[in-house]
Design a protein around this motif. Structure first.
Motif, PDB file in Angstrom:
ATOM      1  N   LEU A 214       0.861  -9.122  -0.551  1.00  0.00           N
ATOM      2  CA  LEU A 214      -0.484  -8.387  -0.650  1.00  0.00           C
ATOM      3  C   LEU A 214      -1.087  -9.171  -1.854  1.00  0.00           C
ATOM      4  O   LEU A 214      -0.184  -9.662  -2.745  1.00  0.00           O
ATOM      5  N   PRO A 215      -2.450  -9.110  -2.058  1.00  0.00           N
ATOM      6  CA  PRO A 215      -3.202  -9.510  -2.921  1.00  0.00           C
ATOM      7  C   PRO A 215      -3.432  -8.735  -4.217  1.00  0.00           C
ATOM      8  O   PRO A 215      -2.530  -7.491  -4.287  1.00  0.00           O
TER       9      PRO A 215
ATOM     10  N   VAL B 113     -10.588  -2.178  -5.109  1.00  0.00           N
ATOM     11  CA  VAL B 113      -9.165  -1.759  -4.856  1.00  0.00           C
ATOM     12  C   VAL B 113      -8.860  -2.139  -3.403  1.00  0.00           C
ATOM     13  O   VAL B 113      -9.849  -1.770  -2.581  1.00  0.00           O
ATOM     14  N   VAL B 114      -7.839  -2.741  -2.815  1.00  0.00           N
ATOM     15  CA  VAL B 114      -7.530  -2.740  -1.550  1.00  0.00           C
ATOM     16  C   VAL B 114      -5.928  -1.865  -1.272  1.00  0.00           C
ATOM     17  O   VAL B 114      -5.435  -1.933  -2.158  1.00  0.00           O
ATOM     18  N   ILE B 115      -6.450  -0.823  -0.172  1.00  0.00           N
ATOM     19  CA  ILE B 115      -5.068   0.006   0.119  1.00  0.00           C
ATOM     20  C   ILE B 115      -4.649  -0.602   1.547  1.00  0.00           C
ATOM     21  O   ILE B 115      -5.250  -0.757   2.368  1.00  0.00           O
ATOM     22  N   ALA B 116      -3.258  -1.243   1.506  1.00  0.00           N
ATOM     23  CA  ALA B 116      -3.057  -2.004   2.723  1.00  0.00           C
ATOM     24  C   ALA B 116      -1.167  -1.571   2.854  1.00  0.00           C
ATOM     25  O   ALA B 116      -0.672  -1.385   2.283  1.00  0.00           O
ATOM     26  N   PHE B 117      -1.019  -1.770   4.220  1.00  0.00           N
ATOM     27  CA  PHE B 117       0.420  -1.584   4.573  1.00  0.00           C
ATOM     28  C   PHE B 117       0.805  -3.021   4.811  1.00  0.00           C
ATOM     29  O   PHE B 117       0.560  -3.747   5.619  1.00  0.00           O
TER      30      PHE B 117
ATOM     31  N   GLY C 245      -1.600   0.133  -2.903  1.00  0.00           N
ATOM     32  CA  GLY C 245      -2.886  -0.045  -3.867  1.00  0.00           C
ATOM     33  C   GLY C 245      -2.877  -1.177  -4.654  1.00  0.00           C
ATOM     34  O   GLY C 245      -1.938  -1.238  -5.562  1.00  0.00           O
ATOM     35  N   CYS C 246      -3.821  -1.932  -4.401  1.00  0.00           N
ATOM     36  CA  CYS C 246      -3.979  -3.577  -5.129  1.00  0.00           C
ATOM     37  C   CYS C 246      -5.184  -3.488  -5.834  1.00  0.00           C
ATOM     38  O   CYS C 246      -6.282  -3.219  -5.310  1.00  0.00           O
ATOM     39  N   LEU C 247      -5.023  -3.704  -7.065  1.00  0.00           N
ATOM     40  CA  LEU C 247      -6.006  -3.784  -8.013  1.00  0.00           C
ATOM     41  C   LEU C 247      -6.766  -5.323  -7.744  1.00  0.00           C
ATOM     42  O   LEU C 247      -5.802  -6.358  -8.131  1.00  0.00           O
TER      43      LEU C 247
ATOM     44  N   VAL D 262       0.471  -1.301  -6.558  1.00  0.00           N
ATOM     45  CA  VAL D 262       1.355  -0.008  -6.974  1.00  0.00           C
ATOM     46  C   VAL D 262       1.920   0.728  -5.638  1.00  0.00           C
ATOM     47  O   VAL D 262       0.734   0.655  -4.673  1.00  0.00           O
ATOM     48  N   LEU D 263       2.860   1.362  -5.709  1.00  0.00           N
ATOM     49  CA  LEU D 263       3.439   1.814  -4.187  1.00  0.00           C
ATOM     50  C   LEU D 263       2.535   2.995  -4.167  1.00  0.00           C
ATOM     51  O   LEU D 263       2.545   3.961  -5.130  1.00  0.00           O
TER      52      LEU D 263
END
Length: 289
Positions: free
Chosen positions: A150-151, A140-144, A268-270, A156-157
């Motif tokens: 985003l990848p 999981v990548v969490i980014a702003f 959050g990016c799976l 999900v927001l």
């Protein structure tokens, strides 16, 4: 047999399969004498001859044939299982890649809740000061950012951006709701990535313009930028949800009622490698709830 060394058995199986000590040594990345010693040691353990050392090919004895038939399929199965284990990461461990700012200001305080709800899932937290070079070797990548930049196979927001001017409470109170007075303050600037024009965005439509930041006003690290505000060095732009704990503790306070809502936010990016990993999906659903 249970006490026999696996190294001896695999050496014998390789020689028996190739019918050649040199080829077996090459396959196992050792010298030929080492292979010969291992086979001899196995023969000594069993008390029988397994190979006739003829040239150019070794020949199996009757006992050697029996052992080789028993080993051949088993070693292939074990090798296949080992390869499968290497390729398949622990399904109960979720690796999460995010910024130090998000981890420190938001996620760390909430992780005990997740662990209490899901005691069988462990979180490997990988944090960095900036998260623009997204690590694909993670779950999981969490980014702003904007969501389309985003990848991931699913995004999900967690929360949208609500940009607010922030300072120590005494300074915030002295400025009140006066945007003109705010513009005259020491406006600290986060210059990394997509944040370079945040003050212009904040004042857009007000008729107020701000001067380009000086060297002393520029920051490339969010955590140093935040610490400058905590030290009373000036005013920063922050995100209301991210800084809420600092507001609750009386360390920082919003200045003016102005809030700038944008399409940016923390997402959050799976990542592809976790698309069939239930524990990663569980974490993503929780962090976005």
């Amino acid at each position: 047999m249970a006490a026999l060394n696996w190294k001896l058995l695999t050496a014998f199986e390789s020689v028996a399969r190739h019918r050649n000590f040199t080829r077996a040594a090459r396959e196992m990345n050792v010298q030929q004498p080492a292979i010969s010693r291992r086979v001899a040691e196995l023969e000594a353990e069993l008390g029988v001859k397994l190979l006739k050392r003829t040239r150019p090919f070794a020949t199996l004895t009757r006992e050697g044939e029996v052992l080789y038939r028993a080993l051949a399929g088993g070693i292939m199965q074990v090798s296949g299982a080992l390869e499968q284990v290497r390729q398949r990461p622990d399904q109960s461990c979720v690796s999460v890649n995010t910024t130090i700012g998000f981890a420190s200001c938001y996620l760390m305080k909430r992780l005990p809740e997740f662990r209490a709800m899901h005691p069988n899932i462990s979180i490997e937290l990988i944090s960095r000061d900036q998260n623009d070079a997204y690590d694909t070797d993670t779950d999981v990548v969490i980014a702003f950012n904007h969501p389309d930049r985003l990848p991931g196979t699913r995004k999900v927001l967690i929360f949208h951006e609500s940009m607010v001017a922030v300072a120590k409470p005494a300074l915030a109170a002295s400025i009140g709701d006066d945007l003109e007075a705010l513009a005259q303050q020491n406006l600290l600037c986060l210059t990394m990535g997509i944040h370079g024009n945040d003050w212009a965005t904040f004042f857009d439509g007000t008729g107020i313009s701000v001067q380009p930041p000086t060297t002393d006003q520029k920051f490339t690290s969010f955590m140093v930028y935040l610490q400058a505000a905590l030290n009373g060095d000036g005013v920063i732009l922050g995100w209301e949800t991210l800084l809420q704990d600092h507001f609750d503790l009386g360390q920082l306070a919003p200045i003016t009622d102005r809030r700038i809502e944008t399409l940016r936010g923390y997402f959050g990016c799976l990542m592809p490698r976790a698309s069939d990993k239930p524990s990663a999906v569980t974490f993503l659903d929780w962090v976005s709830a």
